[in-house]
Design an enzyme around this catalytic site. Structure first.
Site, short mmCIF file in Angstrom:
data_model
loop_
_atom_site.label_atom_id
_atom_site.label_comp_id
_atom_site.label_asym_id
_atom_site.label_seq_id
_atom_site.Cartn_x
_atom_site.Cartn_y
_atom_site.Cartn_z
N TYR A 53 0.84 -1.21 0.00
CA TYR A 53 0.00 0.00 0.00
C TYR A 53 0.87 1.25 0.00
O TYR A 53 1.48 1.62 1.01
CB TYR A 53 -0.95 0.03 1.20
CG TYR A 53 -2.08 -1.00 1.12
CD1 TYR A 53 -2.25 -1.79 -0.03
CD2 TYR A 53 -2.95 -1.18 2.17
CE1 TYR A 53 -3.27 -2.72 -0.11
CE2 TYR A 53 -3.98 -2.11 2.10
CZ TYR A 53 -4.13 -2.87 0.96
OH TYR A 53 -5.14 -3.80 0.89
N1 LIG Z 1 -7.06 -8.10 0.56
C1 LIG Z 1 -7.14 -7.38 -0.53
O1 LIG Z 1 -6.72 -7.81 -1.60
C2 LIG Z 1 -7.76 -6.02 -0.45
C3 LIG Z 1 -8.17 -5.37 -1.63
C4 LIG Z 1 -8.76 -4.11 -1.51
C5 LIG Z 1 -8.94 -3.53 -0.27
N2 LIG Z 1 -8.51 -4.18 0.86
C6 LIG Z 1 -8.66 -3.56 2.20
O2 LIG Z 1 -9.98 -3.13 2.41
C7 LIG Z 1 -9.98 -1.74 2.73
C8 LIG Z 1 -11.26 -1.08 2.30
O3 LIG Z 1 -11.52 -1.26 0.96
P1 LIG Z 1 -11.37 -0.08 -0.10
O4 LIG Z 1 -10.63 1.03 0.51
O5 LIG Z 1 -10.86 -0.71 -1.32
O6 LIG Z 1 -12.86 0.31 -0.48
P2 LIG Z 1 -14.20 0.73 0.28
O7 LIG Z 1 -14.05 0.64 1.73
O8 LIG Z 1 -15.26 -0.04 -0.38
O9 LIG Z 1 -14.32 2.24 -0.23
C9 LIG Z 1 -13.48 3.24 0.29
C10 LIG Z 1 -13.90 4.60 -0.26
O10 LIG Z 1 -15.25 4.85 0.07
C11 LIG Z 1 -15.41 6.21 0.37
N3 LIG Z 1 -15.98 6.34 1.72
C12 LIG Z 1 -15.55 5.78 2.87
N4 LIG Z 1 -16.36 6.08 3.90
C13 LIG Z 1 -17.33 6.85 3.38
C14 LIG Z 1 -18.47 7.47 3.92
N5 LIG Z 1 -18.80 7.35 5.21
N6 LIG Z 1 -19.24 8.20 3.09
C15 LIG Z 1 -18.95 8.36 1.79
N7 LIG Z 1 -17.88 7.78 1.21
C16 LIG Z 1 -17.09 7.02 2.00
C17 LIG Z 1 -14.09 6.89 0.29
O11 LIG Z 1 -14.03 7.53 -0.97
P3 LIG Z 1 -13.25 8.92 -1.20
O12 LIG Z 1 -11.82 8.52 -1.25
O13 LIG Z 1 -13.76 9.37 -2.53
O14 LIG Z 1 -13.57 9.81 -0.08
C18 LIG Z 1 -13.14 5.74 0.40
O15 LIG Z 1 -11.94 6.01 -0.26
C19 LIG Z 1 -8.71 -1.20 2.07
O16 LIG Z 1 -8.31 0.05 2.57
C20 LIG Z 1 -7.76 -2.34 2.35
O17 LIG Z 1 -7.27 -2.25 3.68
C21 LIG Z 1 -7.94 -5.41 0.78
#
Ligand SMILES: NC(=O)c1ccc[n+]([C@@H]2O[C@H](COP(=O)([O-])OP(=O)(O)OC[C@H]3O[C@@H](n4cnc5c(N)ncnc54)[C@H](OP(=O)(O)O)[C@@H]3O)[C@@H](O)[C@H]2O)c1
Length: 323
Positions: A53
């Site tokens: 990351y």
């Molecule tokens: N194991 C794996 O292969 C893998 C893959 C992907 C992710 N992950 C983990 O899962 C975590 C979460 O997944 P993700 O970051 O991909 O996606 P997510 O949680 O589905 O979406 C995150 C995005 O949603 C928006 N957001 C968050 N809270 C919000 C709220 N209360 N209201 C409105 N918008 C909101 C933000 O967008 P804005 O940036 O536009 O504000 C944020 O960047 C990652 O950080 C990582 O640690 C793991």
């Protein structure tokens, strides 16, 4: 479902990632520090990171920031949270000792605060002989007392079952499995199988990207705010095909004076998984924390399940995910 039963964790993929998230380094870091402390103070009890990351020169930036923030964090509070990172099984990380150096580097960036190491994805589809070796290497680190817990990620039910048993024969527990799960992932039998294996063996089921990278938070009548090119492409494809689902989410949210994000998180919890939500600012942390205060009714869950099954667009799957 009680607050105690399934909590909410937060992910830090965006923290250092320029390509997908447009991270701008120092300008963002002050905000991220407050986000981090607010999230933990509010009860989010797992922090997820990965050595990958942070793009380009920012490789490891998410772990570095967490390590820096933790220096100011009261040690007694640390016991209540899980600091989890993931090590990438890159093709040059080979054999039983292949992750040792990566582990040392992550541990250094996290300043020795690592609770759990997860294998970031399964190598089963392209280098099947590596998977067990790399995991055995993590087992060696566990036996030496260097790591406390081990987790898997992007590993399907067959391999999860197999690897769980293999490690059990060594007297080592697999503590968690991390998979993509949200109202925008395609419903599958694999999800159900993973859920059952987790329940049977007390493995923590972690759901990543629970908001579909933010798509699920966009009200049905609104367009997304400016974002990076890569996210825009995905949003343009998925948004028009998810209006009905987001309308339903919006109606449920109104009933609880909550946000669509909270509905998305509580849908994941209603499926027995702990969401790891990607938060980037204190207001997103606050919103996630509020989701801990309520839960969906059975009929709301079932209605959302139905709309999910009729959804005409889904999030892309990690191509390495094993059977
Ligand atoms: N194991 C794996 O292969 C893998 C893959 C992907 C992710 N992950 C983990 O899962 C975590 C979460 O997944 P993700 O970051 O991909 O996606 P997510 O949680 O589905 O979406 C995150 C995005 O949603 C928006 N957001 C968050 N809270 C919000 C709220 N209360 N209201 C409105 N918008 C909101 C933000 O967008 P804005 O940036 O536009 O504000 C944020 O960047 C990652 O950080 C990582 O640690 C793991």
């Amino acid at each position: 479902m009680s607050k105690k039963k399934i909590g909410i964790g937060f992910g830090t993929w965006a923290w250092g990632n320029k390509l997908v998230w447009g991270y701008k380094s120092e300008t963002d870091d002050i905000l991220l520090k407050k986000t981090f402390f607010d999230a933990i103070d509010g009860g989010l009890d797992l922090v997820d990171s990965a050595d990958s990351y942070g793009t380009g020169s920012l490789f490891g930036q998410s772990e570095k920031l967490i390590g820096d923030f933790l220096e100011e964090f009261p040690k007694r509070k640390l016991k209540k949270i899980t600091i989890a990172t993931k090590l990438a099984p890159f093709p040059w990380r080979i054999g039983r000792n292949g992750l040792n150096k990566a582990f040392q580097e992550s541990n250094r960036r996290l300043k020795g605060n690592m609770t759990r190491v997860q294998l970031h994805w399964s190598t089963f589809r392209y280098a099947p002989w590596q998977e067990e070796q790399l995991l055995n290497g993590l087992g060696d680190l566990y036996e030496k007392g260097l790591i406390k817990e081990i987790g898997l990620s992007n590993t399907g039910p067959k391999r999860l079952h197999f690897l769980y048993q293999k490690m059990k024969e060594r007297g080592i527990k697999i503590n968690s499995i991390q998979m993509q799960l949200s109202l925008l992932t395609k419903p599958s039998l694999e999800d159900e199988n993973i859920k059952n294996i987790c329940a049977e063996n007390k493995i923590e089921y972690l759901a990543y990207s629970p908001l579909g990278l933010g798509i699920l938070t966009i009200p049905p009548n609104k367009s997304p705010k400016n974002t990076t090119f890569l996210r825009q492409k995905l949003f343009q494809r998925i948004l028009p095909k998810t209006i009905e689902l987001r309308k339903l989410m919006n109606n449920i949210a109104k009933k609880y004076s909550a946000s669509q994000a909270q509905v998305a998180l509580n849908w994941v919890r209603s499926h027995g998984a702990k969401p790891i939500v990607g938060i980037r600012n204190p207001s997103q942390a606050k919103d996630a924390i509020s989701a801990l205060n309520w839960s969906l009714t059975k009929s709301e869950k079932e209605k959302l399940d139905f709309f999910r099954s009729k959804c005409l667009a889904n999030m892309p799957q990690n191509p390495f995910t094993s059977p």
